[in-house]
Design a protein around this motif. Sequence first.
Motif, PDB file in Angstrom:
ATOM      1  N   LYS A  74       0.816  -1.219   0.000  1.00 28.64           N
ATOM      2  CA  LYS A  74       0.000   0.000   0.000  1.00 28.64           C
ATOM      3  C   LYS A  74       0.848   1.266   0.000  1.00 28.64           C
ATOM      4  O   LYS A  74       0.367   2.329  -0.353  1.00 28.64           O
ATOM      5  N   HIS A  90     -18.373  -8.946  -4.310  1.00 20.52           N
ATOM      6  CA  HIS A  90     -19.512  -8.362  -3.592  1.00 20.52           C
ATOM      7  C   HIS A  90     -19.667  -6.877  -3.871  1.00 20.52           C
ATOM      8  O   HIS A  90     -20.553  -6.236  -3.321  1.00 20.52           O
ATOM      9  N   MET A  91     -18.802  -6.325  -4.714  1.00 20.71           N
ATOM     10  CA  MET A  91     -18.902  -4.900  -5.023  1.00 20.71           C
ATOM     11  C   MET A  91     -19.324  -4.711  -6.474  1.00 20.71           C
ATOM     12  O   MET A  91     -19.023  -5.536  -7.325  1.00 20.71           O
ATOM     13  N   PHE A  99     -12.381   1.457  -5.254  1.00 21.02           N
ATOM     14  CA  PHE A  99     -11.960   0.904  -3.955  1.00 21.02           C
ATOM     15  C   PHE A  99     -10.656   1.531  -3.443  1.00 21.02           C
ATOM     16  O   PHE A  99     -10.564   1.960  -2.292  1.00 21.02           O
ATOM     17  N   ARG A 102     -11.187   5.030  -2.357  1.00 24.19           N
ATOM     18  CA  ARG A 102     -11.934   5.058  -1.107  1.00 24.19           C
ATOM     19  C   ARG A 102     -10.993   4.798   0.072  1.00 24.19           C
ATOM     20  O   ARG A 102     -11.062   5.473   1.096  1.00 24.19           O
ATOM     21  N   LEU A 103     -10.089   3.845  -0.106  1.00 24.45           N
ATOM     22  CA  LEU A 103      -9.121   3.553   0.954  1.00 24.45           C
ATOM     23  C   LEU A 103      -8.188   4.737   1.193  1.00 24.45           C
ATOM     24  O   LEU A 103      -7.713   4.947   2.291  1.00 24.45           O
TER      25      LEU A 103
ATOM     26  N   ALA B 178      -4.928  -1.376   0.872  1.00 22.69           N
ATOM     27  CA  ALA B 178      -5.548  -1.794   2.123  1.00 22.69           C
ATOM     28  C   ALA B 178      -4.487  -2.318   3.090  1.00 22.69           C
ATOM     29  O   ALA B 178      -3.532  -2.970   2.676  1.00 22.69           O
ATOM     30  N   THR B 179      -4.670  -2.044   4.365  1.00 18.59           N
ATOM     31  CA  THR B 179      -3.855  -2.705   5.373  1.00 18.59           C
ATOM     32  C   THR B 179      -4.374  -4.135   5.479  1.00 18.59           C
ATOM     33  O   THR B 179      -5.496  -4.410   5.027  1.00 18.59           O
ATOM     34  N   GLN B 182      -7.770  -4.062   6.891  1.00 19.37           N
ATOM     35  CA  GLN B 182      -8.796  -3.569   5.961  1.00 19.37           C
ATOM     36  C   GLN B 182      -9.128  -4.614   4.908  1.00 19.37           C
ATOM     37  O   GLN B 182     -10.287  -4.794   4.552  1.00 19.37           O
ATOM     38  N   LEU B 186     -12.908  -5.558   4.664  1.00 18.91           N
ATOM     39  CA  LEU B 186     -13.677  -5.060   3.528  1.00 18.91           C
ATOM     40  C   LEU B 186     -13.834  -6.066   2.402  1.00 18.91           C
ATOM     41  O   LEU B 186     -14.732  -5.958   1.585  1.00 18.91           O
TER      42      LEU B 186
END
Lengths: 399, 279
Positions: A74, A90-91, A99, A102-103, B178-179, B182, B186
């Motif tokens: 990340k 699921h999205m 996504f 958003r993060l 994402a961590t 997360q 998520l």
Amino acid sequence: MAEITLEGVTKRYPDGAVAVRDVSLAIADGEFLILVGPSGCGKSTTLNMIAGLEDITEGTLRIGGQVVNDKAPKDRDIAMVFQSYALYPHMTVRQNMGFALRLAHVDKAVIKEKVEEAARVLDLTGHLDRKPANLSGGQRQRVAMGRAIVREPKAFLMDEPLSNLDAKLRVQMRTQIARLQRRLGTTTVYVTHDQTEAMTLGDRVVVMRGGIVQQTGSPQELYDRPRNLFVAGFIGSPAMNFLPAAVEEDRLRTPLGDLPLDDRLRAALARRDAPREVIAGFRPEHFEDAALVDPERGGATVTVTVDVRESLGSDVFVHFALEGGAAAAEQLAELAADSGLADTGAGGPEIVARLSARTRAREGERLRLWLDTAQAHVFDPATGDNLTLPGHPRDTAAG
Amino acid sequence: MSTSPAQRRRIARWSVVNTAVVLYALFPVWWIVALSFKDPATLSDGSFVPRRWTLENYRGIFATSEFTRALVNSIGIALISTVVAVTLGTMAAYAVARLRFPGKRLLIGTSLLIAMFPPISLVSPLFDIERFLGLFDTWAGLIIPYMTFSLPLAIYTLSAFFREIPWDLEKAAKVDGATPAQAFRLVIAPLAAPGVFTTAILVFIFCWNDFLFAISLTSTTAARTVPAAIAFFTGSSQFQQPTGSIAAAAVVITVPIVVFVLLFQRRIVAGLTSGAVKG
Ligand SMILES: Nc1ncnc2c1ncn2[C@@H]1O[C@H](COP(=O)(O)OP(=O)(O)O)[C@@H](O)[C@H]1O
Ligand SMILES: [Mg+2]
């Protein structure tokens, strides 16, 4: 946007297997680099190390000048497109593409705008509120691309992104990816096992084998000046023809017949340590129907019996088998295993020649073939090295 | 679409088989329900349908605190055990499905062993240990063994669900910024939800139905759950069997289970992972 530098990068898995060995690459800002090689040669591992999904055992990885060996994915600001697409089931398409933003706590309105812009570019506007399960393979692939481009990352990493598409769609998407990359100018590392994809897409191609980089260069360079048997056999379709050859006085004795040595070959074979038994390589287009060639031109003429004639309209492929043993080398065996062409064994070498459409060649008949020996390559069967290259590794080692 | 005679015969055959199976399965349930609505006079008349319907038995069990208190214990103990077991089970199963770590086989082997252990062989030592630790006849005294015995089940079901979730999704989430927490919250957790629900229901039913621990590790209404409490039911006179009350209590503790399963059936069955990767 950033350049990516690998210095002596090695990956040893916990089970002791070395998947990538001492890879050094400098990928320029905005470059489209292709990693190509047969399955299991360490392409994905290399990509995953750049992404931060696998630890680097040894060596240094820099992105934009910064050492990122110990940074989490990340914190590297790179986007990845997976072979399986890895869409979040699921999205919706919109949520999938947004996504990452958003993060990163990007403003909702900005996310919406960027996602819609990317959807417009990728022709997904009508599908934004659907779930991946309800999309076709091509659409899913584009969503995966979209998820990468909305982020405007430092680099794109793509792991065989097209290999799940059917042939026609693959060619289409290939062009689209190339166009997109040129427009965005984002540094891209693209992994594929398909040499056609590698040749058509990249600025620069890296050929890997068994975790080791074999050669790096432009597609044309790899095609014209393969450094070893592996690269020579891997790049090009149909593949280069290989024949065992014995060096005798001023000629090369091959199953095709005796071929005269020109100055270039003579120089290559005159090296002190050059072997007497070599492997000669001829690309299909270096043959021609002798009737269509100016007899004054150099080269050699041989006579063969045509097995199969394939007309492509623009060219004619002529297949024929020769007496005698086939060329044998470790690198060639590996190529055969990868392409699924297990050694035919007893039969002699099979040759493919690409002739002008004007040829009169017919199946079952004798054909006089001209061979452009000036283009031929000669390889050392033991090491696989191309002896005809001026920048031969052993020369530089000696000098 | 018209149905051919062959098709109709096939449908008829299956209908007969299905009806037979359903009748076989539901007969004891109906018998208990019927009993619970009979008055004491007609209790043993052997009829399938009560001649005189009455709510007397239900009124009876709810009249005293013996049953209501047990119901509270049952609900509380089963819920807490389920939440703890599923939470721990989720983490353990995630590790089992995703990681290679030393001792993984040992962990799986041990949990299998625990699941296979006949609980009866542990009851006496548990009784002594709990007396010693002061856990006897408390909620914790039941929650701990329930957790222990339901965790292997939870780990098994959940790790099967986690294995179904493509690992690439997690990698994609990590690359997307994402961590690990997360990525789990998520991406993985929403996809594992059907598995978690299924497991929770199974664990809840296990705790809810247990009789052995409940009867052995409790002595008063402080922690006695319904299955154990039913055993202490007495008739209104000492010559009368408490059959009606037992039947009513049995119906009361069966209803929530049925409601649960009906409510979450769709979630259990729905495969949420479809479409994650090329189909
Ligand atoms: N997690 C792993 N543990 C051990 N070996 C692995 C692991 N992942 C890949 N390998 C091995 O590393 C080599 C390179 O794999 P990979 O990078 O996936 O190849 P490619 O993407 O070129 O097909 C293969 O021989 C493979 O078996
Ligand atoms: Mg791969």
